[in-house]
Design a protein around this motif. Structure first.
Motif, PDB file in Angstrom:
ATOM      1  N   GLY B 334       0.845  -1.185   0.000  1.00  0.00           N
ATOM      2  CA  GLY B 334       0.000   0.000   0.000  1.00  0.00           C
ATOM      3  C   GLY B 334       0.877   1.230   0.000  1.00  0.00           C
ATOM      4  O   GLY B 334       1.960   1.213   0.595  1.00  0.00           O
ATOM      5  N   GLY B 335       0.460   2.276  -0.686  1.00  0.00           N
ATOM      6  CA  GLY B 335       1.162   3.551  -0.639  1.00  0.00           C
ATOM      7  C   GLY B 335       2.458   3.574  -1.411  1.00  0.00           C
ATOM      8  O   GLY B 335       2.646   2.816  -2.359  1.00  0.00           O
ATOM      9  N   TYR B 336       3.355   4.459  -0.977  1.00  0.00           N
ATOM     10  CA  TYR B 336       4.625   4.639  -1.672  1.00  0.00           C
ATOM     11  C   TYR B 336       5.661   3.695  -1.086  1.00  0.00           C
ATOM     12  O   TYR B 336       5.939   3.747   0.117  1.00  0.00           O
ATOM     13  N   VAL B 337       6.244   2.863  -1.932  1.00  0.00           N
ATOM     14  CA  VAL B 337       7.167   1.864  -1.414  1.00  0.00           C
ATOM     15  C   VAL B 337       8.512   1.917  -2.119  1.00  0.00           C
ATOM     16  O   VAL B 337       9.299   0.969  -2.050  1.00  0.00           O
ATOM     17  N   LEU B 344       2.886  10.132   1.566  1.00  0.00           N
ATOM     18  CA  LEU B 344       1.628   9.846   0.889  1.00  0.00           C
ATOM     19  C   LEU B 344       0.652   9.282   1.917  1.00  0.00           C
ATOM     20  O   LEU B 344       1.034   8.529   2.799  1.00  0.00           O
ATOM     21  N   PRO B 346      -2.172   6.854   1.467  1.00  0.00           N
ATOM     22  CA  PRO B 346      -2.713   6.007   0.393  1.00  0.00           C
ATOM     23  C   PRO B 346      -4.219   5.813   0.532  1.00  0.00           C
ATOM     24  O   PRO B 346      -4.776   5.939   1.626  1.00  0.00           O
TER      25      PRO B 346
END
Lengths: 490, 490
Positions: B334-337, B344, B346
């Motif tokens: 999930g989100g920025y990885v 962010l 998400p």
């Protein structure tokens, strides 16, 4: 809030015909300026990858030189900083801080090329530029240079001198900006105020003025297999989770101890030092909420949010924004995350997280509290890597640079919202704490979707921004009057 | 375990010179066979992407025809199934089940091209083929065809007829194999047993024989912003987590209710129906652990695992593998990885999970228990998507197909480990429950790193596998003797 409270009062009339002439010039030449802004947005300048960074820095240096100034692209251990000076023989000087870097544009589903700077009609907003950096912040940066050029073309010289410090690592945490400022502090202190040019109007047209910024602690938590269990070197066949524990489960369990089901932070010591809003600012908030100038509804509509944390609305919601830190999961990843039914027992899982700090939380203490919490709950093996910290910073509503911005917005028929803090982060502590200098972020103009797909700014906003910038420069010069001895000597 | 207990006994001598002649032939022509196996591994056949699927199916059909058999590439709603028949005029028939698809090879850090089938010297293992599918299972599939070809070349005809059903979606859950079997059940029931050719030796050379397979429930849990909070349509600027709740936090909290800190499952009804090991199998385990034939240490060394769940070792660990279901996180995202400090909030977070079922758990009941658990804990908004289920299946140690495999291993000096269940999943319930037919997975040979980087099989193992397959075919024919009326009529 009454506008009287926000604006300390206009003390004198100051060369009104000049500013009208400048504005007329900006209106007459706006098509060229717009194309220049779009052209600047078409060069990627992604700090994470380095794509286009050097080329863009050279472009910015070229902008300074085109005004008749001097500029150097100063190397750092990371991306260079554009350092420029435009001496206009004025008694006062403004330090223009900016950033020429942008976030990656790797999100799927952009509706046009993030580097295309196409103009599209957006519902309710009218013609708008779609581009990574349109609002954050290459759009306003390029437009600022065009506004200064217009001022010079219409009126000869600016009423202030400018120093430029335009960095290329803001989106990576401005990691080399502080050393740059420290190294050049003697020269930079020639300025009386700092400006960060930005499109500050919301989608309803109300500009937003902040009296500080939150700080940040950005960190990663990584759980890997080890003595506690789990695969230690690579993922193994998922069926062996019958035997072997899973670092993703362990990370999930560790994270779950940090907040409760309502996302209330449960880390001991996390809130240490956090102060409630100063009384003046709390009253400002109260008035703005009561008058409807602060209204969360446009945010809800625009960001497609149906409910706020705790079901809050109105004043308690706004107080929360400025007085409560957050513990956010920016991203989480581990194992197989593609399509279909691949099974895997991963050997690592990672969470990327940030804390936004309100005054007077201390970044180091927050990081230590989180580390201690993990240790206390039996997760000493989970690695915590602090990637970046900013302290919070504050500036007074009564500073001339802030007052000139308030006046500019009022003159343009757009009295501002005043926010006690910018909920985002910017390295303004560098100005406040290292240079001892007030700062203001501002300008008319509107954009949105920072750090997301279809980042945009409106075309009309670019023109309004240019006008607001020449008004602000003009108004600040008038307010500062003759140089104050203690600053001129700095 | 004493070998006597595992092997019901060899009842008669059966044409020994033929098998020796065949084995001699295989040894003499092994270089050609090895190159054929490597060539087959060089065509990607990734069921998730479809890459190379049709081409590989045609290759497999060609293998059947090269033996003098008939083969069709039978379309399904997904990837085709290769359906073939090799009539040798024998009284008995074996159904050869196989898969020509493989997992994606998109993991970073392969030390050579996953489609290169390079031969490299591996520590302790000797020359080995590095390739996606080397062990799972294109390596043994290709080698099986070469073994049959060798048998024919050296001895004329096989002692059994073969039916082939080679699918291309095993790694996606064999979703069209059951309908295929149901549609062709009348023909398929001509067989007396099912064989899944596989390199079954562990890194110490001990073959592994399973008496069934676990079932699986593979599902996704997705948390998206909604009426409960969170951004609903796209990620928003991370700083607004001060206001807006985070779907990644919500997913983490929901997951954390499902297991405790030691990964013990806390889902009510999850274990319903699970049975302890049958007494005969528990005694077999006990003997094998006592004699050292079952030993977790090679697994620990090979998979780089330092500690098992609950600190278990020895018999309790092995009992756990065959009598305990698991609830695994295959992946979470999930989100920025990516790299760096992008912030962010998400709008969605996803977990991919699997349960491995032991007899007599019911896949539907398990899925319902998980759904009910989420609802009961206030997470009715979290979407649960069941992507795949297999029932568990069991086969008796005393079936001729199983006994012939035991005997083969003993003849080749490698008495097997007997596992009550395969901890992984395979669609064997199709054979057991739909066709009412015993099945066995087997063959000498060794490989590893299935579903991971640097999947491999040893070169020596390919030859040993070929020999074991001709021995097994031979031994099975001898054990079956004259056709049993009830099966011949099926």
């Amino acid at each position: 809030m009454s506008d009287e409270r926000v604006n300390d009062g206009v003390h004198e009339r100051f060369d009104e015909p000049v500013i009208e002439r400048v504005i007329e010039h900006l209106r007459a030449h706006f098509r060229e300026d717009l194309e220049a802004v779009r052209a600047f947005l078409r060069t990627p300048s992604v700090s994470y990858t380095g794509e286009g960074i050097q080329e863009t820095a050279e472009q910015v240096a070229g902008f300074v030189r085109a005004l008749g100034g001097q500029a150097r692209v100063v190397p750092t251990a990371g991306h260079p900083i554009v350092y420029g000076r435009l001496d206009q023989g004025a008694p006062h000087t403004v330090l223009v801080y900016g950033m020429y870097d942008v976030m990656p544009a790797d999100e799927p589903n952009w509706s046009s090329d993030p580097w295309g700077a196409e103009i599209r009609e957006l519902p309710r907003l009218g013609p708008s530029i779609i581009a990574r950096g349109a609002v954050n912040t290459k759009g306003p940066l390029a437009a600022f240079f065009r506004a200064v050029a217009g001022y010079q073309a219409a009126a000869g010289r600016l009423p202030v001198n400018l120093i430029f410090a335009i960095e290329g690592e803001e989106e990576m945490g401005s990691r080399h900006f502080l050393p740059f400022v420290e190294a050049h502090a003697g020269e930079l202190k020639a300025a009386q105020a700092v400006l960060f040019p930005f499109f500050s109007q919301d989608e309803e047209g109300v500009p937003w003025l902040t009296l500080g910024t939150k700080g940040i602690v950005y960190f990663e938590l990584e759980c890997r297999g080890g003595d506690w269990g789990g695969p230690t070197e690579r993922g193994i066949h998922g069926s062996y989770n019958a035997w072997v524990a899973n670092p993703a489960w362990r990370l999930v369990q560790a994270l779950a101890t940090m907040v409760d089901a309502d996302e209330q932070v449960r880390v001991e010591g996390f809130f240490d030092g956090a102060e409630p809003l100063p009384e003046e600012e709390r009253r400002l908030l109260e008035e703005q909420v009561a008058s409807g100038r602060l209204d969360e509804r446009p945010f809800m509509a625009f960001e497609h949010v149906r409910r706020f944390k705790g079901g809050l609305r109105g004043l308690p919601l706004w107080e929360r924004l400025f007085a409560q830190p957050q513990l956010n999961i920016d991203g989480i990843v581990g194992g197989y995350v593609g399509e279909g039914t691949k099974t895997l027992l991963p050997h690592r899982a990672l969470a990327k997280m940030d804390v936004r700090l309100v005054p007077r939380m201390d970044p180091e203490r927050v990081a230590q509290a989180i580390r201690a919490h993990l240790d206390r709950h039996g997760y000493a093996d989970i690695e915590m890597r602090v990637l970046n910290t900013y302290p919070w910073s504050k500036v007074s509503l009564h500073e001339p640079a802030v007052q000139a911005m308030v006046e500019t917005y009022q003159e343009m028929g757009a009295p501002p919202q005043v926010w006690p803090l910018n909920p985002g982060s910017a390295p303004y502590y560098v100005f406040e704490r290292v240079l001892g200098m007030p700062y203001v972020t501002g300008g008319m103009g509107h954009g949105g979707r920072q750090h997301s797909t279809d980042e945009y700014c409106t075309v009309q906003g670019v023109l309004d921004f240019e006008i607001s910038m020449v008004r602000w420069l003009h108004g600040l010069a008038r307010r500062l009057g003759q140089p104050r001895g203690e600053r001129a000597a700095g």
